[in-house]
Design a protein around this motif. Structure first.
Motif, PDB file in Angstrom:
ATOM      1  N   LEU A  42      33.031  47.754  29.599  1.00 48.59           N
ATOM      2  CA  LEU A  42      32.817  47.440  28.841  1.00 48.59           C
ATOM      3  C   LEU A  42      31.045  47.510  28.762  1.00 48.59           C
ATOM      4  O   LEU A  42      30.501  46.989  27.544  1.00 48.59           O
ATOM      5  N   GLY A  43      30.742  47.728  29.662  1.00 49.77           N
ATOM      6  CA  GLY A  43      28.702  47.705  29.993  1.00 49.77           C
ATOM      7  C   GLY A  43      28.973  46.314  29.819  1.00 49.77           C
ATOM      8  O   GLY A  43      26.767  46.305  29.598  1.00 49.77           O
ATOM      9  N   GLU A  44      29.458  45.344  30.826  1.00 51.31           N
ATOM     10  CA  GLU A  44      28.550  44.362  30.720  1.00 51.31           C
ATOM     11  C   GLU A  44      28.561  44.089  32.152  1.00 51.31           C
ATOM     12  O   GLU A  44      29.224  44.856  33.430  1.00 51.31           O
ATOM     13  N   PRO A  45      27.153  43.669  32.794  1.00 51.50           N
ATOM     14  CA  PRO A  45      26.996  43.283  34.469  1.00 51.50           C
ATOM     15  C   PRO A  45      27.886  43.213  35.025  1.00 51.50           C
ATOM     16  O   PRO A  45      28.372  41.615  34.592  1.00 51.50           O
ATOM     17  N   VAL A  46      28.195  43.623  36.302  1.00 55.50           N
ATOM     18  CA  VAL A  46      29.201  43.379  36.864  1.00 55.50           C
ATOM     19  C   VAL A  46      28.477  41.804  37.862  1.00 55.50           C
ATOM     20  O   VAL A  46      26.922  42.037  38.024  1.00 55.50           O
ATOM     21  N   ARG A  47      29.280  40.126  38.337  1.00 52.81           N
ATOM     22  CA  ARG A  47      28.463  39.347  38.844  1.00 52.81           C
ATOM     23  C   ARG A  47      28.569  39.791  40.598  1.00 52.81           C
ATOM     24  O   ARG A  47      30.529  40.478  41.039  1.00 52.81           O
ATOM     25  N   ALA A  48      28.428  39.103  41.966  1.00 53.20           N
ATOM     26  CA  ALA A  48      28.578  39.364  42.931  1.00 53.20           C
ATOM     27  C   ALA A  48      27.459  38.167  43.383  1.00 53.20           C
ATOM     28  O   ALA A  48      26.608  37.330  42.948  1.00 53.20           O
ATOM     29  N   SER A  49      27.738  38.432  44.858  1.00 51.90           N
ATOM     30  CA  SER A  49      27.883  37.270  45.405  1.00 51.90           C
ATOM     31  C   SER A  49      27.228  37.473  46.715  1.00 51.90           C
ATOM     32  O   SER A  49      27.428  38.303  47.359  1.00 51.90           O
ATOM     33  N   ARG A  50      25.444  37.686  46.843  1.00 55.19           N
ATOM     34  CA  ARG A  50      24.749  38.847  47.342  1.00 55.19           C
ATOM     35  C   ARG A  50      23.288  37.600  48.235  1.00 55.19           C
ATOM     36  O   ARG A  50      22.891  37.313  47.295  1.00 55.19           O
ATOM     37  N   SER A 159      30.734  43.521  53.552  1.00 52.33           N
ATOM     38  CA  SER A 159      30.215  43.511  51.857  1.00 52.33           C
ATOM     39  C   SER A 159      30.210  43.954  51.508  1.00 52.33           C
ATOM     40  O   SER A 159      30.708  44.992  51.605  1.00 52.33           O
ATOM     41  N   LEU A 160      30.599  43.443  50.082  1.00 53.08           N
ATOM     42  CA  LEU A 160      31.284  44.868  49.073  1.00 53.08           C
ATOM     43  C   LEU A 160      29.984  44.041  47.703  1.00 53.08           C
ATOM     44  O   LEU A 160      29.945  44.680  46.669  1.00 53.08           O
ATOM     45  N   GLY A 161      28.713  43.647  48.222  1.00 51.38           N
ATOM     46  CA  GLY A 161      27.664  44.039  47.450  1.00 51.38           C
ATOM     47  C   GLY A 161      26.906  44.821  47.210  1.00 51.38           C
ATOM     48  O   GLY A 161      25.701  44.773  46.429  1.00 51.38           O
ATOM     49  N   ASP A 162      26.628  45.911  47.801  1.00 48.43           N
ATOM     50  CA  ASP A 162      25.835  47.445  48.101  1.00 48.43           C
ATOM     51  C   ASP A 162      26.488  48.489  46.618  1.00 48.43           C
ATOM     52  O   ASP A 162      27.929  47.417  46.075  1.00 48.43           O
ATOM     53  N   PRO A 163      25.656  48.788  45.862  1.00 45.63           N
ATOM     54  CA  PRO A 163      26.589  49.329  44.632  1.00 45.63           C
ATOM     55  C   PRO A 163      27.291  49.937  44.783  1.00 45.63           C
ATOM     56  O   PRO A 163      28.460  50.109  43.411  1.00 45.63           O
ATOM     57  N   VAL A 179      36.576  42.866  31.338  1.00 42.53           N
ATOM     58  CA  VAL A 179      38.243  43.489  31.293  1.00 42.53           C
ATOM     59  C   VAL A 179      39.219  42.819  32.696  1.00 42.53           C
ATOM     60  O   VAL A 179      40.182  43.307  31.859  1.00 42.53           O
ATOM     61  N   ASN A 180      39.326  41.648  33.218  1.00 41.36           N
ATOM     62  CA  ASN A 180      39.810  40.897  34.231  1.00 41.36           C
ATOM     63  C   ASN A 180      39.686  40.487  34.075  1.00 41.36           C
ATOM     64  O   ASN A 180      38.582  39.297  34.812  1.00 41.36           O
ATOM     65  N   ARG A 181      40.082  39.214  33.543  1.00 45.02           N
ATOM     66  CA  ARG A 181      39.567  37.330  33.322  1.00 45.02           C
ATOM     67  C   ARG A 181      40.547  36.998  35.029  1.00 45.02           C
ATOM     68  O   ARG A 181      40.058  35.811  34.805  1.00 45.02           O
ATOM     69  N   ASP A 182      41.602  37.469  35.554  1.00 44.63           N
ATOM     70  CA  ASP A 182      41.989  36.944  36.635  1.00 44.63           C
ATOM     71  C   ASP A 182      41.601  37.542  38.278  1.00 44.63           C
ATOM     72  O   ASP A 182      42.128  38.428  38.130  1.00 44.63           O
ATOM     73  N   GLY A 183      39.883  38.127  37.407  1.00 48.61           N
ATOM     74  CA  GLY A 183      39.059  39.319  38.553  1.00 48.61           C
ATOM     75  C   GLY A 183      38.850  38.726  40.446  1.00 48.61           C
ATOM     76  O   GLY A 183      38.760  37.601  39.868  1.00 48.61           O
ATOM     77  N   ARG A 184      38.389  39.411  40.424  1.00 46.74           N
ATOM     78  CA  ARG A 184      37.291  38.478  41.490  1.00 46.74           C
ATOM     79  C   ARG A 184      35.425  39.133  41.332  1.00 46.74           C
ATOM     80  O   ARG A 184      35.153  39.764  41.265  1.00 46.74           O
ATOM     81  N   ILE A 185      35.011  38.450  42.095  1.00 50.57           N
ATOM     82  CA  ILE A 185      33.676  37.934  42.830  1.00 50.57           C
ATOM     83  C   ILE A 185      33.043  39.163  44.076  1.00 50.57           C
ATOM     84  O   ILE A 185      33.377  38.028  44.413  1.00 50.57           O
ATOM     85  N   PRO A 186      32.754  40.113  44.135  1.00 51.10           N
ATOM     86  CA  PRO A 186      31.901  40.610  45.539  1.00 51.10           C
ATOM     87  C   PRO A 186      31.461  39.274  45.563  1.00 51.10           C
ATOM     88  O   PRO A 186      30.389  39.097  45.441  1.00 51.10           O
ATOM     89  N   GLY A 187      31.124  39.736  46.958  1.00 49.68           N
ATOM     90  CA  GLY A 187      31.009  39.225  48.177  1.00 49.68           C
ATOM     91  C   GLY A 187      29.751  39.582  49.709  1.00 49.68           C
ATOM     92  O   GLY A 187      30.434  40.769  49.307  1.00 49.68           O
ATOM     93  N   GLU A 188      29.827  38.725  50.376  1.00 53.52           N
ATOM     94  CA  GLU A 188      29.441  39.005  51.287  1.00 53.52           C
ATOM     95  C   GLU A 188      29.423  37.741  52.686  1.00 53.52           C
ATOM     96  O   GLU A 188      28.646  37.292  52.524  1.00 53.52           O
ATOM     97  N   ALA A 189      29.431  38.417  54.046  1.00 52.44           N
ATOM     98  CA  ALA A 189      29.329  36.654  54.959  1.00 52.44           C
ATOM     99  C   ALA A 189      29.273  37.477  56.460  1.00 52.44           C
ATOM    100  O   ALA A 189      30.026  39.128  56.754  1.00 52.44           O
ATOM    101  N   ALA A 190      28.541  36.824  57.233  1.00 51.78           N
ATOM    102  CA  ALA A 190      28.787  37.256  58.767  1.00 51.78           C
ATOM    103  C   ALA A 190      29.268  36.402  59.781  1.00 51.78           C
ATOM    104  O   ALA A 190      28.094  35.154  58.909  1.00 51.78           O
ATOM    105  N   GLY A 191      30.145  35.823  60.223  1.00 55.45           N
ATOM    106  CA  GLY A 191      29.705  34.693  61.256  1.00 55.45           C
ATOM    107  C   GLY A 191      29.966  34.720  62.983  1.00 55.45           C
ATOM    108  O   GLY A 191      31.282  36.524  62.646  1.00 55.45           O
ATOM    109  N   PHE A 192      29.870  34.384  63.099  1.00 56.14           N
ATOM    110  CA  PHE A 192      30.411  34.157  65.263  1.00 56.14           C
ATOM    111  C   PHE A 192      30.594  33.401  66.097  1.00 56.14           C
ATOM    112  O   PHE A 192      30.209  32.264  65.584  1.00 56.14           O
TER     113      PHE A 192
END
Length: 345
Positions: A42-50, A159-163, A179-192
């Motif tokens: 719909l031309g709306e910006p996708v939100r992400a956690s980056r 990471s799912l934050g790349d274009p 478009v999807n009210r039951d969707g997800r917000i892409p994010g990224e993380a690393a841990g050891f």
């Protein structure tokens, strides 16, 4: 308790470039959800956690390497001076088919560039949100058999934050939005997580933070990707294994941490598995979902949530020390563990 001991943590997430910062931010309810330049249907910006320190145009491979290097840097002082050769590293990575392709050899070379040869990769586990638990299970077995020596490093990065990944998620109509009210917000993380064999911490001069009481793995026959009703057989099986685990002692956990995004599918999956394993669950039931603070950080969520489990046990009620953590991948691989805080004197 004879389980393997957690003796070190390293993290890098959008809400903090260290373990201390990440855990404090998550406890405070801070998020880094922001609009990106990628648009939905719909031309709306996708939100992400980056992570804002990384250039938005970086590839998935480069983002993962940068996140992983920063998380590893926290543990390098702990590794300095330890006897023996390079420490074994068991590494969880994204599942195939979700987001941009990861150039694994290039990413690993970049990830280990600053370690001075102190680590050797034993194996990578390409299983998304279940990858960390697969790596944890393998490290646990090698520590017990003596194959891994006294200490091992277990981690995961994603990471799912790349274009490209964002565009793939849009094409699959998985992102949260009009478009999807039951969707997800892409994010990224690393841990050891630095994991030691029982009895080895004194000789190594390391202080245990927590004890791993059990791990379990399974496969879901009707996973998220099949878009078919699921009876949660895989997660039910994983929870049953932990409920019957001798080291866990058939005791209830005090809390549950889910490495899942916010879609209703995952809540339904857990509810069905819960009904078959109520004897393991806390009363009243308390479930914290990673997607609420990190978005969907994929494979990178597991080690972060293990750190959250030990952190929350310090500031919640004195008896709330035992936590169940689980991760369910889109493709159906499922893993879980129970970790218990070791109180400091």
């Amino acid at each position: 308790m004879s389980g393997e001991l957690v003796v070190g943590l390293g993290m890098c997430t959008p809400v903090g470039t260290s373990t201390r910062m990440t855990l404090a931010s998550l406890r405070a309810g801070l998020v880094r959800f922001a609009e990106t330049s990628v648009k939905d249907a719909l031309g709306e910006p996708v939100r992400a956690s980056r992570l804002s320190l990384l250039t938005p145009s970086l590839s998935r491979t480069r983002r993962m390497a940068a996140l992983g290097r920063q998380a590893l840097s926290e543990l390098l002082p702990l590794l300095t001076g330890l006897p023996g050769g390079p420490l074994p590293l068991y590494l969880g990575l994204p599942e195939v088919g979700m987001g941009a392709e990861v150039q694994q050899e290039s990413m690993l070379a970049d990830l280990l560039a600053d370690t001075g040869g102190r680590l050797r990769v034993v194996k990578t586990y390409v299983a998304g949100r279940a990858a960390f638990f697969e790596a944890l299970t393998a490290a646990q077995a090698d520590l017990r058999s003596g194959k891994a020596g006294a200490l091992a490093l277990v981690g995961a990065v994603d990471s799912l934050g790349d274009p490209t990944s964002l565009e793939d998620l849009v094409s699959a109509r998985l992102t949260l939005g009009p478009v999807n009210r039951d969707g997800r917000i892409p994010g990224e993380a690393a841990g050891f997580v630095a994991l030691a064999r029982p009895g080895a911490t004194t000789s190594l001069g390391l202080e245990p933070l927590g004890v791993l009481l059990g791990t379990a793995l399974a496969v879901e026959p009707t996973p998220f990707t099949q878009q078919a009703p699921s009876m949660a057989e895989g997660l039910t099986n994983v929870l049953r294994q932990l409920r019957q685990n001798r080291e866990a002692g058939a005791r209830r956990v005090d809390g549950v941490l889910a490495c899942q995004p916010g879609e209703s599918f995952w809540g339904t999956e857990f509810s069905r598995a819960y009904l078959c394993n109520t004897a393991l669950m806390p009363e009243p039931l308390c479930v914290e979902v990673a997607g609420e603070g990190l978005g969907d950080a994929g494979a990178g969520t597991g080690p972060v949530m293990l750190g959250v489990a030990l952190h929350r046990a310090r500031w919640k009620q004195r008896g709330d020390r035992r936590t169940l953590i689980y991760g369910s991948s889109d493709g159906g691989r499922i893993g879980a563990c129970i970790v218990e805080l070791i109180p400091r004197n």
